[in-house]
Design an enzyme around this catalytic site. Structure first.
Site, PDB file in Angstrom:
ATOM      1  N   HIS A 139      66.110  60.317  46.816  1.00  0.00           N
ATOM      2  CA  HIS A 139      65.886  61.771  46.863  1.00  0.00           C
ATOM      3  C   HIS A 139      65.250  62.246  45.547  1.00  0.00           C
ATOM      4  O   HIS A 139      65.761  63.129  44.858  1.00  0.00           O
ATOM      5  CB  HIS A 139      67.189  62.518  47.125  1.00  0.00           C
ATOM      6  CG  HIS A 139      66.963  63.881  47.715  1.00  0.00           C
ATOM      7  ND1 HIS A 139      67.838  64.481  48.571  1.00  0.00           N
ATOM      8  CD2 HIS A 139      65.939  64.767  47.568  1.00  0.00           C
ATOM      9  CE1 HIS A 139      67.391  65.676  48.929  1.00  0.00           C
ATOM     10  NE2 HIS A 139      66.228  65.872  48.327  1.00  0.00           N
TER      11      HIS A 139
ATOM     12  N   ILE B 178      52.887  71.059  50.679  1.00  0.00           N
ATOM     13  CA  ILE B 178      52.960  69.618  50.432  1.00  0.00           C
ATOM     14  C   ILE B 178      52.037  68.861  51.379  1.00  0.00           C
ATOM     15  O   ILE B 178      51.304  67.957  50.967  1.00  0.00           O
ATOM     16  CB  ILE B 178      54.407  69.123  50.556  1.00  0.00           C
ATOM     17  CG1 ILE B 178      55.304  69.816  49.526  1.00  0.00           C
ATOM     18  CG2 ILE B 178      54.479  67.609  50.378  1.00  0.00           C
ATOM     19  CD1 ILE B 178      56.781  69.542  49.688  1.00  0.00           C
TER      20      ILE B 178
ATOM     21  N   ASP C 174      62.948  59.356  51.696  1.00  0.00           N
ATOM     22  CA  ASP C 174      63.507  59.872  50.447  1.00  0.00           C
ATOM     23  C   ASP C 174      64.750  60.703  50.729  1.00  0.00           C
ATOM     24  O   ASP C 174      65.495  61.034  49.817  1.00  0.00           O
ATOM     25  CB  ASP C 174      62.458  60.720  49.710  1.00  0.00           C
ATOM     26  CG  ASP C 174      62.899  61.087  48.300  1.00  0.00           C
ATOM     27  OD1 ASP C 174      63.401  60.191  47.592  1.00  0.00           O
ATOM     28  OD2 ASP C 174      62.740  62.256  47.900  1.00  0.00           O
TER      29      ASP C 174
ATOM     30  N   ARG D 294      63.626  66.985  54.716  1.00  0.00           N
ATOM     31  CA  ARG D 294      65.058  67.162  54.898  1.00  0.00           C
ATOM     32  C   ARG D 294      65.564  66.156  55.928  1.00  0.00           C
ATOM     33  O   ARG D 294      64.945  65.960  56.982  1.00  0.00           O
ATOM     34  CB  ARG D 294      65.377  68.592  55.381  1.00  0.00           C
ATOM     35  CG  ARG D 294      65.081  69.673  54.339  1.00  0.00           C
ATOM     36  CD  ARG D 294      66.079  69.646  53.206  1.00  0.00           C
ATOM     37  NE  ARG D 294      65.815  70.675  52.204  1.00  0.00           N
ATOM     38  CZ  ARG D 294      65.160  70.487  51.077  1.00  0.00           C
ATOM     39  NH1 ARG D 294      64.690  69.275  50.785  1.00  0.00           N
ATOM     40  NH2 ARG D 294      64.974  71.468  50.228  1.00  0.00           N
TER      41      ARG D 294
ATOM     42  N   GLU E 216      73.362  60.257  52.347  1.00  0.00           N
ATOM     43  CA  GLU E 216      72.945  59.967  50.973  1.00  0.00           C
ATOM     44  C   GLU E 216      73.955  60.578  50.012  1.00  0.00           C
ATOM     45  O   GLU E 216      74.490  61.659  50.259  1.00  0.00           O
ATOM     46  CB  GLU E 216      71.545  60.507  50.701  1.00  0.00           C
ATOM     47  CG  GLU E 216      71.422  62.021  50.757  1.00  0.00           C
ATOM     48  CD  GLU E 216      70.014  62.502  50.454  1.00  0.00           C
ATOM     49  OE1 GLU E 216      69.808  63.015  49.345  1.00  0.00           O
ATOM     50  OE2 GLU E 216      69.147  62.376  51.322  1.00  0.00           O
TER      51      GLU E 216
ATOM     52  N   GLY F 146      61.806  63.071  45.351  1.00  0.00           N
ATOM     53  CA  GLY F 146      60.476  63.587  45.647  1.00  0.00           C
ATOM     54  C   GLY F 146      59.930  64.560  44.618  1.00  0.00           C
ATOM     55  O   GLY F 146      58.762  64.488  44.227  1.00  0.00           O
ATOM     56  N   ALA F 147      60.756  65.481  44.169  1.00  0.00           N
ATOM     57  CA  ALA F 147      60.300  66.511  43.225  1.00  0.00           C
ATOM     58  C   ALA F 147      60.536  66.123  41.771  1.00  0.00           C
ATOM     59  O   ALA F 147      60.271  66.918  40.874  1.00  0.00           O
ATOM     60  CB  ALA F 147      61.010  67.828  43.518  1.00  0.00           C
TER      61      ALA F 147
END
Length: 411
Positions: free
Chosen positions: A291, A159, A263, A240, A268, A293-294
């Site tokens: 959350h 990444i 993110d 993370r 959360e 991101g992907a």
């Protein structure tokens, strides 16, 4: 665990998953159980009554009791990392754990850079004020801009490497810190190199975090790191939450004017839909996403294809790509090499001798040579077999030779 090959295989998918992936699994001849709402006790019960061979999850947690009350052979995380899976429990039950590394790199990098721009230009605040009927061009005209700034990358894996060309397209300088980033590698990537995290903080205007959660990275971005960060810097985390000391980050936001694009963060919600009333909700200078991101179509299709590939390899030959809990010869001290005819019972004879000697096998590979008449067995063992054991192995008429070598480990 059922035998692999052309036998029936049950795959339980306990998270949302792309249709292309479900179709691909079905084409392999697997029985696909698609039940994306399973979690907790319901997932544990379903693992038990379905007798699934493979479990596919994305964000659903897989606990030790789930593993212990199943007949799983493989757990696949449809994404990067395995922090939602009790890998230790899986290892103790002989269950392989695997994931899909690198398949969401582009998606996460896109969001990370989006957060950088959003923090610099305070896009979310602009939108919120306008929706509230407020016009404040005077306030929002103040931003530092990205051109000529230095982006510091915590971690230099897939990444982070996607971040480099994006940053350079904005005219930014890039520096990094990672466990394998040597001066030569940094030069090859055309980026700067920091010796440690504190040095990276001192040299960067913007920090973007891209590391896996490990015992070494947990809490590594602590008060020392944030004290070294420049006033008004931008801090982005799409990896993370646990790698960041959130109290230290909040102090930097409040006292040094640091802006944070997160993110991932403490507290959360675990569910896809819920409520959040944590400390970050109304904190000026902090911009949180959900959350995600992907979570692009491109990334999820790529991950689905990788899951199908993993199941295909496991079904056909028992190997599992990307496995994270197979430690090659970590305990082994010696390598036993046996050259033999490819005959039934030869390996059973070798293993019988080792058993009588009290020698434990850590890993074994039997390579059949051309013509399928001879083979070489390479067996990693917990201790060196005695001379008598080697002689006993060689007594088999189908064994040409048996030799033992110490395993050299890199310091």
């Amino acid at each position: 665990m059922r035998p692999v090959g052309y036998f029936a295989m049950k795959v339980l998918v306990a998270d949302k998953f792309e249709k292309s992936g479900l179709d691909g699994l079905a084409k392999l001849g697997a029985e696909v159980l698609y039940e994306p709402e399973l979690q907790g006790n319901s997932l544990e019960a379903r693992l038990g009554d379905s007798e699934a061979d493979v479990l596919v999850v994305r964000s659903t947690k897989v606990t030790a009791s789930m593993v212990e009350n199943s007949k799983l052979g493989v757990i696949i995380r449809a994404g990067a990392g395995t922090n939602t899976i009790d890998v230790q429990a899986a290892s103790q039950r002989g269950v392989m754990v695997t994931n899909c590394p690198g398949k969401n790199s582009q998606a996460v990098a896109e969001l990370a850079f989006g957060l950088i721009v959003a923090c610099d230009r305070r896009i979310a605040d602009n939108v919120a004020d306008l929706r509230a009927g407020k016009w404040n061009k005077k306030e929002y005209s103040q931003s530092r801009g990205l051109y000529g700034r230095t982006l510091g990358l915590v971690g230099t894996g897939n990444i982070a490497q996607e971040m480099i060309p994006k940053a350079k397209a904005f005219g930014m300088n890039v520096a990094g810190h990672g466990r394998w980033l040597t001066p030569d590698i940094a030069a090859g990537m055309a980026i700067g190199r920091a010796n440690d995290l504190e040095e990276l903080a001192l040299m960067s205007d913007i920090i973007s975090v891209h590391v896996a959660l490990t015992p070494e990275t947990r809490g590594s971005l602590d008060a020392t790191f944030f004290n070294a960060l420049r006033p008004g810097a931008i801090f982005v985390n799409t990896s993370r939450a646990e790698v960041v000391d959130q109290d230290a980050l909040l102090k930097a936001v409040r006292e040094k004017g640091v802006r944070a694009g997160l993110d991932v963060f403490e507290g959360e919600p675990e569910a896809a839909v819920g409520s959040y009333d944590g400390v970050l909700r109304d904190l000026p200078g902090v911009y949180c996403t959900h959350h995600i991101g992907a979570s692009t179509e491109q990334a999820q299709e790529s991950i689905a294809a990788e899951v199908v590939r993993i199941v295909r390899e496991y079904k056909l030959n028992g190997t599992v790509p990307n496995v994270v809990n197979v430690k090659k010869a970590d305990v082994a001290t010696h390598l036993l090499v046996v050259r033999h005819l490819d005959r039934v019972g030869v390996l059973a004879h070798v293993l019988g001798v080792l058993k009588d000697e009290g020698v434990n096998v850590q890993e074994m590979e039997n390579i059949v040579l051309g013509g399928a008449t001879a083979a070489i067995a390479q067996i990693s063992v917990s201790q060196a077999p005695t001379k008598d054991a080697l002689l006993a192995i060689k007594m088999n008429p189908n064994v040409f030779d048996a030799s033992v070598f110490p395993i050299e480990r890199q310091s």
